[in-house]
Design a protein around this motif. Structure first.
Motif, PDB file in Angstrom:
ATOM      1  N   HIS A  52     -62.371  33.382  26.584  1.00 34.18           N
ATOM      2  CA  HIS A  52     -62.053  33.082  25.190  1.00 34.18           C
ATOM      3  C   HIS A  52     -63.040  32.159  24.487  1.00 34.18           C
ATOM      4  O   HIS A  52     -63.147  32.218  23.263  1.00 34.18           O
ATOM      5  CB  HIS A  52     -60.659  32.443  25.105  1.00 34.18           C
ATOM      6  CG  HIS A  52     -59.584  33.257  25.750  1.00 34.18           C
ATOM      7  ND1 HIS A  52     -59.257  34.529  25.326  1.00 34.18           N
ATOM      8  CD2 HIS A  52     -58.762  32.990  26.803  1.00 34.18           C
ATOM      9  CE1 HIS A  52     -58.275  35.006  26.080  1.00 34.18           C
ATOM     10  NE2 HIS A  52     -57.963  34.093  26.982  1.00 34.18           N
ATOM     11  N   PRO A  55     -66.240  34.029  22.587  1.00 34.52           N
ATOM     12  CA  PRO A  55     -65.827  34.713  21.353  1.00 34.52           C
ATOM     13  C   PRO A  55     -65.327  33.747  20.286  1.00 34.52           C
ATOM     14  O   PRO A  55     -65.574  33.944  19.095  1.00 34.52           O
ATOM     15  CB  PRO A  55     -64.705  35.649  21.826  1.00 34.52           C
ATOM     16  CG  PRO A  55     -64.981  35.864  23.278  1.00 34.52           C
ATOM     17  CD  PRO A  55     -65.549  34.571  23.775  1.00 34.52           C
ATOM     18  N   MET A  56     -64.628  32.678  20.717  1.00 36.79           N
ATOM     19  CA  MET A  56     -64.132  31.700  19.755  1.00 36.79           C
ATOM     20  C   MET A  56     -65.288  30.966  19.087  1.00 36.79           C
ATOM     21  O   MET A  56     -65.268  30.711  17.876  1.00 36.79           O
ATOM     22  CB  MET A  56     -63.207  30.696  20.452  1.00 36.79           C
ATOM     23  CG  MET A  56     -62.569  29.678  19.519  1.00 36.79           C
ATOM     24  SD  MET A  56     -61.544  28.485  20.407  1.00 36.79           S
ATOM     25  CE  MET A  56     -60.286  29.583  21.069  1.00 36.79           C
ATOM     26  N   ARG A  58     -68.368  32.107  18.644  1.00 38.36           N
ATOM     27  CA  ARG A  58     -69.019  33.034  17.709  1.00 38.36           C
ATOM     28  C   ARG A  58     -68.199  33.187  16.434  1.00 38.36           C
ATOM     29  O   ARG A  58     -68.753  33.213  15.325  1.00 38.36           O
ATOM     30  CB  ARG A  58     -69.216  34.392  18.384  1.00 38.36           C
ATOM     31  CG  ARG A  58     -70.311  34.412  19.443  1.00 38.36           C
ATOM     32  CD  ARG A  58     -70.689  35.835  19.798  1.00 38.36           C
ATOM     33  NE  ARG A  58     -69.561  36.566  20.347  1.00 38.36           N
ATOM     34  CZ  ARG A  58     -69.270  36.627  21.643  1.00 38.36           C
ATOM     35  NH1 ARG A  58     -70.026  35.983  22.514  1.00 38.36           N
ATOM     36  NH2 ARG A  58     -68.236  37.320  22.076  1.00 38.36           N
ATOM     37  N   LYS A  59     -66.889  33.276  16.590  1.00 38.47           N
ATOM     38  CA  LYS A  59     -66.021  33.421  15.422  1.00 38.47           C
ATOM     39  C   LYS A  59     -66.100  32.185  14.531  1.00 38.47           C
ATOM     40  O   LYS A  59     -66.145  32.290  13.297  1.00 38.47           O
ATOM     41  CB  LYS A  59     -64.581  33.655  15.877  1.00 38.47           C
ATOM     42  CG  LYS A  59     -63.603  33.869  14.735  1.00 38.47           C
ATOM     43  CD  LYS A  59     -62.201  34.133  15.259  1.00 38.47           C
ATOM     44  CE  LYS A  59     -61.211  34.337  14.112  1.00 38.47           C
ATOM     45  NZ  LYS A  59     -59.830  34.584  14.625  1.00 38.47           N
ATOM     46  N   PHE A  60     -66.128  31.000  15.159  1.00 42.60           N
ATOM     47  CA  PHE A  60     -66.218  29.759  14.392  1.00 42.60           C
ATOM     48  C   PHE A  60     -67.539  29.679  13.633  1.00 42.60           C
ATOM     49  O   PHE A  60     -67.576  29.291  12.459  1.00 42.60           O
ATOM     50  CB  PHE A  60     -66.074  28.562  15.326  1.00 42.60           C
ATOM     51  CG  PHE A  60     -66.278  27.238  14.652  1.00 42.60           C
ATOM     52  CD1 PHE A  60     -65.285  26.682  13.867  1.00 42.60           C
ATOM     53  CD2 PHE A  60     -67.474  26.551  14.791  1.00 42.60           C
ATOM     54  CE1 PHE A  60     -65.472  25.463  13.235  1.00 42.60           C
ATOM     55  CE2 PHE A  60     -67.676  25.332  14.168  1.00 42.60           C
ATOM     56  CZ  PHE A  60     -66.665  24.786  13.389  1.00 42.60           C
ATOM     57  N   GLU A  62     -69.441  32.175  12.676  1.00 40.61           N
ATOM     58  CA  GLU A  62     -69.428  33.166  11.602  1.00 40.61           C
ATOM     59  C   GLU A  62     -68.592  32.680  10.420  1.00 40.61           C
ATOM     60  O   GLU A  62     -68.975  32.856   9.256  1.00 40.61           O
ATOM     61  CB  GLU A  62     -68.877  34.494  12.129  1.00 40.61           C
ATOM     62  CG  GLU A  62     -69.798  35.192  13.120  1.00 40.61           C
ATOM     63  CD  GLU A  62     -69.152  36.404  13.766  1.00 40.61           C
ATOM     64  OE1 GLU A  62     -67.955  36.663  13.460  1.00 40.61           O
ATOM     65  OE2 GLU A  62     -69.816  37.087  14.565  1.00 40.61           O
ATOM     66  N   GLN A  63     -67.454  32.058  10.717  1.00 48.51           N
ATOM     67  CA  GLN A  63     -66.607  31.525   9.653  1.00 48.51           C
ATOM     68  C   GLN A  63     -67.313  30.391   8.914  1.00 48.51           C
ATOM     69  O   GLN A  63     -67.270  30.314   7.678  1.00 48.51           O
ATOM     70  CB  GLN A  63     -65.288  31.021  10.244  1.00 48.51           C
ATOM     71  CG  GLN A  63     -64.340  30.419   9.212  1.00 48.51           C
ATOM     72  CD  GLN A  63     -63.069  29.887   9.840  1.00 48.51           C
ATOM     73  OE1 GLN A  63     -62.811  30.101  11.024  1.00 48.51           O
ATOM     74  NE2 GLN A  63     -62.271  29.190   9.069  1.00 48.51           N
TER      75      GLN A  63
END
Length: 204
Positions: A52, A55-56, A58-60, A62-63
């Protein structure tokens, strides 16, 4: 003695024994249920980082990048008045001065734009109740002219810069000491420019 021990073991190891019930409950709870339920919880002992965390992250990122672009568009669409460099000749004395300390970082994230846009929206939403509040940008980049986001915001907010161009950097100066000196500089400039009743120093 061996026979006695065997009888005692048999007594405790029967399925109806409370000890077996407690042992089974513990194994099922912490060996099966807790890992299944908590493996996504970041601060849990059972958190599976390999599954996790990447991916977390990368998501952060990107956000954060998207929020930076939104802040950039927010200020680009605004009608920019011609705000000059901050001057101590300004007679206005605000109740609260919000001083944003900034250095040049990765351009894609526009950290100072994110911070400035949040405070600007809050002040706009507050309306007349916050008319005695002001914002000041304190650019502590070693080469102030290289800070592109500050150049954009300088047409809207008063700006002060700590120009260290041409100075020989002190090799013994660690990051903490540099940040402390930057805070002192920005606090002094805030008092010099506006002499507000209250100052809120924030870092981008």
């Amino acid at each position: 003695m061996f026979h006695r021990a065997w009888q005692l073991c048999g007594k405790w190891c029967r399925w109806s024994s409370p000890f077996i019930h407690l042992l089974t409950l513990t194994v099922v709870t912490f060996g099966v249920l807790a890992p299944l339920i908590c493996h996504r919880l970041l601060h849990s002992y059972f958190y599976l980082r390999r599954w996790h965390l990447n991916p977390m992250s990368r998501k952060f990122l990107e956000q954060n990048q998207q929020e930076g672009q939104d802040a950039l568009h927010y200020f680009e669409k605004m009608q920019m008045p011609n705000a000059s460099e901050a001057s101590s000749s300004d007679a206005f004395q605000p109740l609260l001065l919000i001083t944003i300390i900034t250095v040049q970082r990765q351009n894609d994230f526009h950290y100072v734009l994110q911070v400035a846009s949040h405070f600007h929206r809050l002040l706009q939403k507050c309306g007349v109740h916050c008319q005695n509040y002001r914002m000041l940008l304190c650019n502590v980049e070693s080469d102030p002219s290289s800070h592109q986001d500050v150049r954009l915001l300088s047409s809207l907010f008063p700006t002060v810069s700590r120009d260290r161009t041409g100075e020989n950097p002190d090799p013994g100066l660690n990051q903490f000491e540099k940040e402390k000196q930057d805070y002192v500089f920005c606090l002094e400039q805030s008092l010099l420019v506006y002499s507000p009743e209250y100052i809120l120093l924030v870092e981008d």
